[in-house]
Design a protein around this motif. Structure first.
Motif, PDB file in Angstrom:
ATOM      1  N   LYS A 110       1.236  -7.131   8.343  1.00  0.00           N
ATOM      2  CA  LYS A 110      -0.040  -6.461   8.087  1.00  0.00           C
ATOM      3  C   LYS A 110       0.031  -4.921   8.831  1.00  0.00           C
ATOM      4  O   LYS A 110      -0.673  -3.993   8.222  1.00  0.00           O
ATOM      5  CB  LYS A 110      -1.297  -7.166   8.640  1.00  0.00           C
ATOM      6  N   LYS A 111       0.270  -4.888   9.927  1.00  0.00           N
ATOM      7  CA  LYS A 111       0.522  -3.501  10.568  1.00  0.00           C
ATOM      8  C   LYS A 111       1.437  -2.609   9.758  1.00  0.00           C
ATOM      9  O   LYS A 111       0.855  -1.486   9.605  1.00  0.00           O
ATOM     10  CB  LYS A 111       0.961  -4.070  11.973  1.00  0.00           C
ATOM     11  N   LEU A 112       2.386  -2.954   9.414  1.00  0.00           N
ATOM     12  CA  LEU A 112       3.294  -2.318   8.602  1.00  0.00           C
ATOM     13  C   LEU A 112       2.649  -1.654   7.278  1.00  0.00           C
ATOM     14  O   LEU A 112       2.691  -0.661   6.844  1.00  0.00           O
ATOM     15  CB  LEU A 112       4.487  -2.872   8.078  1.00  0.00           C
ATOM     16  N   PHE A 113       1.936  -2.636   6.516  1.00  0.00           N
ATOM     17  CA  PHE A 113       1.081  -2.239   5.575  1.00  0.00           C
ATOM     18  C   PHE A 113      -0.015  -0.976   5.782  1.00  0.00           C
ATOM     19  O   PHE A 113      -0.199  -0.019   5.243  1.00  0.00           O
ATOM     20  CB  PHE A 113       0.670  -3.208   4.760  1.00  0.00           C
ATOM     21  N   ILE A 126       2.227  -8.757  -5.572  1.00  0.00           N
ATOM     22  CA  ILE A 126       1.851  -7.353  -5.991  1.00  0.00           C
ATOM     23  C   ILE A 126       1.471  -7.316  -7.586  1.00  0.00           C
ATOM     24  O   ILE A 126       2.329  -8.108  -8.111  1.00  0.00           O
ATOM     25  CB  ILE A 126       2.896  -6.476  -5.829  1.00  0.00           C
ATOM     26  N   ASN A 127       0.307  -7.275  -7.998  1.00  0.00           N
ATOM     27  CA  ASN A 127      -0.122  -7.556  -9.233  1.00  0.00           C
ATOM     28  C   ASN A 127       0.242  -8.963  -9.790  1.00  0.00           C
ATOM     29  O   ASN A 127       0.553  -8.956 -10.890  1.00  0.00           O
ATOM     30  CB  ASN A 127       0.565  -6.487 -10.282  1.00  0.00           C
ATOM     31  N   LEU A 151      13.004  -4.862   2.178  1.00  0.00           N
ATOM     32  CA  LEU A 151      12.493  -3.802   1.395  1.00  0.00           C
ATOM     33  C   LEU A 151      12.132  -2.591   2.228  1.00  0.00           C
ATOM     34  O   LEU A 151      12.277  -1.436   1.683  1.00  0.00           O
ATOM     35  CB  LEU A 151      11.303  -4.169   0.573  1.00  0.00           C
ATOM     36  N   HIS A 152      11.576  -2.746   3.346  1.00  0.00           N
ATOM     37  CA  HIS A 152      11.136  -1.665   4.078  1.00  0.00           C
ATOM     38  C   HIS A 152      12.194  -0.827   4.651  1.00  0.00           C
ATOM     39  O   HIS A 152      12.035   0.321   4.653  1.00  0.00           O
ATOM     40  CB  HIS A 152      10.244  -2.124   5.272  1.00  0.00           C
ATOM     41  N   LEU A 153      13.225  -1.637   5.053  1.00  0.00           N
ATOM     42  CA  LEU A 153      14.565  -0.876   5.624  1.00  0.00           C
ATOM     43  C   LEU A 153      15.247  -0.088   4.664  1.00  0.00           C
ATOM     44  O   LEU A 153      15.836   0.790   5.029  1.00  0.00           O
ATOM     45  CB  LEU A 153      15.299  -2.060   6.364  1.00  0.00           C
ATOM     46  N   ASP A 154      15.289  -0.584   3.471  1.00  0.00           N
ATOM     47  CA  ASP A 154      15.986   0.276   2.356  1.00  0.00           C
ATOM     48  C   ASP A 154      15.134   1.257   1.821  1.00  0.00           C
ATOM     49  O   ASP A 154      15.315   2.132   0.837  1.00  0.00           O
ATOM     50  CB  ASP A 154      16.688  -0.491   1.273  1.00  0.00           C
ATOM     51  N   GLY A 155      13.959   1.404   2.090  1.00  0.00           N
ATOM     52  CA  GLY A 155      12.817   2.402   1.670  1.00  0.00           C
ATOM     53  C   GLY A 155      12.172   2.056   0.578  1.00  0.00           C
ATOM     54  O   GLY A 155      11.187   3.025   0.234  1.00  0.00           O
ATOM     55  N   SER A 156      12.368   1.116  -0.201  1.00  0.00           N
ATOM     56  CA  SER A 156      11.606   0.623  -1.466  1.00  0.00           C
ATOM     57  C   SER A 156      10.323   0.095  -1.451  1.00  0.00           C
ATOM     58  O   SER A 156       9.534   0.087  -2.351  1.00  0.00           O
ATOM     59  CB  SER A 156      12.495  -0.129  -2.341  1.00  0.00           C
ATOM     60  N   LEU A 157       9.959  -0.456  -0.221  1.00  0.00           N
ATOM     61  CA  LEU A 157       8.779  -1.189  -0.014  1.00  0.00           C
ATOM     62  C   LEU A 157       7.596  -0.141   0.194  1.00  0.00           C
ATOM     63  O   LEU A 157       6.636  -0.407  -0.541  1.00  0.00           O
ATOM     64  CB  LEU A 157       8.617  -1.896   1.667  1.00  0.00           C
ATOM     65  N   LYS A 203       7.195   2.490  -2.054  1.00  0.00           N
ATOM     66  CA  LYS A 203       6.557   2.509  -3.271  1.00  0.00           C
ATOM     67  C   LYS A 203       6.096   1.757  -4.065  1.00  0.00           C
ATOM     68  O   LYS A 203       5.194   2.190  -4.804  1.00  0.00           O
ATOM     69  CB  LYS A 203       7.942   3.048  -4.203  1.00  0.00           C
ATOM     70  N   LEU A 204       6.094   0.503  -3.612  1.00  0.00           N
ATOM     71  CA  LEU A 204       5.425  -0.833  -4.446  1.00  0.00           C
ATOM     72  C   LEU A 204       4.196  -0.716  -4.235  1.00  0.00           C
ATOM     73  O   LEU A 204       3.353  -0.752  -5.410  1.00  0.00           O
ATOM     74  CB  LEU A 204       6.035  -2.157  -3.626  1.00  0.00           C
ATOM     75  N   PRO A 205       3.389  -0.567  -3.263  1.00  0.00           N
ATOM     76  CA  PRO A 205       1.773  -0.519  -3.172  1.00  0.00           C
ATOM     77  C   PRO A 205       1.296   0.559  -4.020  1.00  0.00           C
ATOM     78  O   PRO A 205       0.042   0.476  -4.547  1.00  0.00           O
ATOM     79  CB  PRO A 205       1.684  -0.422  -1.753  1.00  0.00           C
ATOM     80  N   LYS A 206       1.887   1.904  -3.895  1.00  0.00           N
ATOM     81  CA  LYS A 206       1.422   2.913  -4.533  1.00  0.00           C
ATOM     82  C   LYS A 206       1.380   2.645  -6.101  1.00  0.00           C
ATOM     83  O   LYS A 206       0.417   2.813  -6.845  1.00  0.00           O
ATOM     84  CB  LYS A 206       2.347   4.218  -4.240  1.00  0.00           C
ATOM     85  N   ASP A 207       2.617   2.133  -6.690  1.00  0.00           N
ATOM     86  CA  ASP A 207       2.654   1.588  -8.047  1.00  0.00           C
ATOM     87  C   ASP A 207       1.722   0.631  -8.414  1.00  0.00           C
ATOM     88  O   ASP A 207       1.193   0.574  -9.417  1.00  0.00           O
ATOM     89  CB  ASP A 207       4.122   1.143  -8.378  1.00  0.00           C
ATOM     90  N   ALA A 208       1.441  -0.119  -7.402  1.00  0.00           N
ATOM     91  CA  ALA A 208       0.257  -1.269  -7.648  1.00  0.00           C
ATOM     92  C   ALA A 208      -1.268  -0.811  -7.619  1.00  0.00           C
ATOM     93  O   ALA A 208      -2.092  -1.378  -8.002  1.00  0.00           O
ATOM     94  CB  ALA A 208       0.405  -2.546  -6.790  1.00  0.00           C
ATOM     95  N   GLY A 209      -1.301   0.364  -7.047  1.00  0.00           N
ATOM     96  CA  GLY A 209      -2.496   1.031  -7.136  1.00  0.00           C
ATOM     97  C   GLY A 209      -3.612   0.565  -5.756  1.00  0.00           C
ATOM     98  O   GLY A 209      -4.595   0.479  -5.744  1.00  0.00           O
ATOM     99  N   ASP A 210      -2.788   0.341  -4.813  1.00  0.00           N
ATOM    100  CA  ASP A 210      -3.352  -0.542  -3.493  1.00  0.00           C
ATOM    101  C   ASP A 210      -3.262   0.534  -2.204  1.00  0.00           C
ATOM    102  O   ASP A 210      -3.484   0.105  -1.236  1.00  0.00           O
ATOM    103  CB  ASP A 210      -2.828  -1.700  -3.181  1.00  0.00           C
ATOM    104  N   ILE A 211      -3.173   1.961  -2.468  1.00  0.00           N
ATOM    105  CA  ILE A 211      -3.167   2.914  -1.548  1.00  0.00           C
ATOM    106  C   ILE A 211      -4.609   3.190  -1.296  1.00  0.00           C
ATOM    107  O   ILE A 211      -5.110   3.621  -2.203  1.00  0.00           O
ATOM    108  CB  ILE A 211      -2.336   4.218  -1.709  1.00  0.00           C
TER     109      ILE A 211
END
Length: 102
Positions: free
Chosen positions: A28-31, A70-71, A84-90, A92-100
């Motif tokens: 949760k803190k990460l998000f 997600i979605n 996913l966080h360590l490779d940097g792809s995490l 992008k996922l919430p932004k694509d889902a519209g949750d920023i």
């Protein structure tokens, strides 16, 4: 399983959690640090929480909590999220889902 599908499809990002779980708190803190506000379902406060935990494990989560959708699609549990966080792809996922929310 129907209950999980229903909960997971209600918002762009949904997370199963328990108020006593340190990994749930960390994810949760990460998000939150990324400006993401997932909908949190605390399984220890749900009368059918144990049933949902077992269903999440049958869906393929190595651990039922935290599990992130997600979605409406299962992203995974803590081990997947950290990878996913360590490779940097995490990020992008919430932004694509519209949750920023920042």
């Amino acid at each position: 399983m129907d209950r999980i599908a229903n909960l997971a499809s209600q918002k762009a990002m949904v997370m199963s959690s328990k108020s006593t779980c340190c990994m749930c708190h960390s994810i949760k803190k990460l998000f939150y640090e990324q400006g993401v506000s997932p909908t949190i379902y605390k399984l220890n406060e749900d009368s059918r929480g144990k049933e949902i935990e077992w269903a999440l494990m049958r869906l393929g989560c190595s651990y039922a909590i935290p599990a992130v959708f997600i979605n409406g699609q299962l992203l995974g549990s803590a081990d997947t999220l950290v990878t996913l966080h360590l490779d940097g792809s995490l990020k992008k996922l919430p932004k694509d889902a519209g949750d920023i929310w920042l």
